[in-house]
Design an enzyme around this catalytic site. Structure first.
Site, short mmCIF file in Angstrom:
data_model
loop_
_atom_site.label_atom_id
_atom_site.label_comp_id
_atom_site.label_asym_id
_atom_site.label_seq_id
_atom_site.Cartn_x
_atom_site.Cartn_y
_atom_site.Cartn_z
N CYS A 199 -14.95 23.72 -23.37
CA CYS A 199 -16.28 24.32 -23.50
C CYS A 199 -17.26 23.38 -24.22
O CYS A 199 -16.88 22.70 -25.17
CB CYS A 199 -16.20 25.64 -24.25
SG CYS A 199 -15.18 26.84 -23.37
N CYS B 15 -17.56 26.37 -19.18
CA CYS B 15 -17.94 27.36 -20.19
C CYS B 15 -18.86 26.75 -21.25
O CYS B 15 -18.82 25.54 -21.49
CB CYS B 15 -16.68 27.93 -20.84
SG CYS B 15 -15.49 26.68 -21.31
#
Ligand code: DVN
Length: 275
Positions: free
Chosen positions: A100, A181
């Site tokens: 992420c 993400c």
């Protein structure tokens, strides 16, 4: 004189000649088959050894299992008829792990982006992951009725839609976008008139695949040179924004290529201040 007797040695000679000819042809056939077999398996072996040496750089993975899952997608198949889904078992064998806020997409900036990610750990491109790095720059395909992997005479990128290599990149790109993400980055080329192409892998697969429940924002780094061909107001970038799922924020920043290169070679500089 018995004519039958005088013809006998002649008959024997002829039979011997025929036998010799048959043996020579058989020998030739065997040699051709061996040479062909050795050449073919040499292609498979060379490709396989590159695959394994690259794969083994990633610790804790079963490269044999990954190789088998990879091969089942295209071996013994028409190289123009390998759908993206053929690589599903490969994705299962070597799934992508989300990183992420560090995921980097790109289009028409292959060299500059990889030069940067090779030097700095700030961002991770698909080609820095196991599957992406193992197959980067390689060509491979199978053939119906053969268990070999070929590396020459494979259909090219534009020869047919469902070619072995293109379907692989489509499939892994979809999987990589699917796990994206946080804040994701995309390096696009500001030295060309159309930095966002809807038919590129980035435009046709990755942007569409970003999931608003996981991705907060898409941050475009538009790599510019002194010619200043494009900027963030470029019409194609409006099309990019339209493709984004609702809820994903969009930002764009023009960054000179020299600044990216400098940041790449300056490990002291924090990643956040590269642009
Ligand atoms: O975000 C990245 C990454 O995740 C990736 O897999 O997909 C995104 C980049 O794909 P893209 O948006 O299609 O970007 P490009 O610059 O148009 O194409 C990327 C690469 O695909 C090219 O560098 C080519 O690879 P190569 O030859 O350097 O190993 C290949 N490619 C694309 N279109 C091609 C082509 N190769 C031959 N002919 C074409 N028409």
């Amino acid at each position: 004189m018995d004519h039958g007797e005088s013809r006998r040695p002649e008959k024997r000679r002829r039979r011997r000649r025929v036998a010799l000819c048959v043996a020579a042809v058989l020998l030739l056939l065997i040699i051709v088959a061996v040479v062909l077999g050795v050449t073919l398996s040499k292609e498979t072996n060379q490709f396989q050894s590159v695959f394994f040496s690259r794969c083994e750089k990633f610790k804790g993975h079963d490269c044999q299992k990954i190789w088998e899952a990879f091969q089942q997608a295209y071996v013994n198949q028409d190289p123009c008829d390998v759908p993206m889904e053929a690589y599903d078992p490969l994705i299962t064998a070597a799934p992508f792990k989300p990183t992420c806020n560090r995921m980097m997409f790109w289009s028409k900036t292959k060299d500059v982006v990889h030069e940067f990610t090779e030097k700095r750990d700030c961002f991770v491109t698909l080609e820095d992951t196991l599957l992406g790095s193992v197959l980067d720059g390689l060509t491979w395909c199978g053939k119906e009725g053969s268990s070999e992997t070929f590396t020459s005479d494979c259909p090219g990128w534009t020869d047919c839609e469902n070619n072995t290599v293109r379907s692989f990149w489509n499939r892994v790109s979809a999987a990589y976008a699917d796990i994206a993400c946080g804040d994701v980055t995309a390096m696009l080329n500001g030295s060309i008139a159309v930095p966002f192409s809807p038919t590129s892998i980035f435009g046709s697969i990755e942007v569409k695949g970003l999931n608003a429940t996981r991705v907060k924002s898409l941050n475009v780094v538009l790599v510019t040179d002194e010619k200043n061909v494009t900027n963030c107001t470029n019409a194609s970038l409006k099309d990019l924004q339209k493709e984004l799922a609702e809820g994903i924020k969009y930002n764009c920043k023009e960054v000179p290529e020299t600044q990216i290169q400098e940041c790449g070679s300056n490990p002291q500089k924090p990643c956040g201040s590269c642009w």
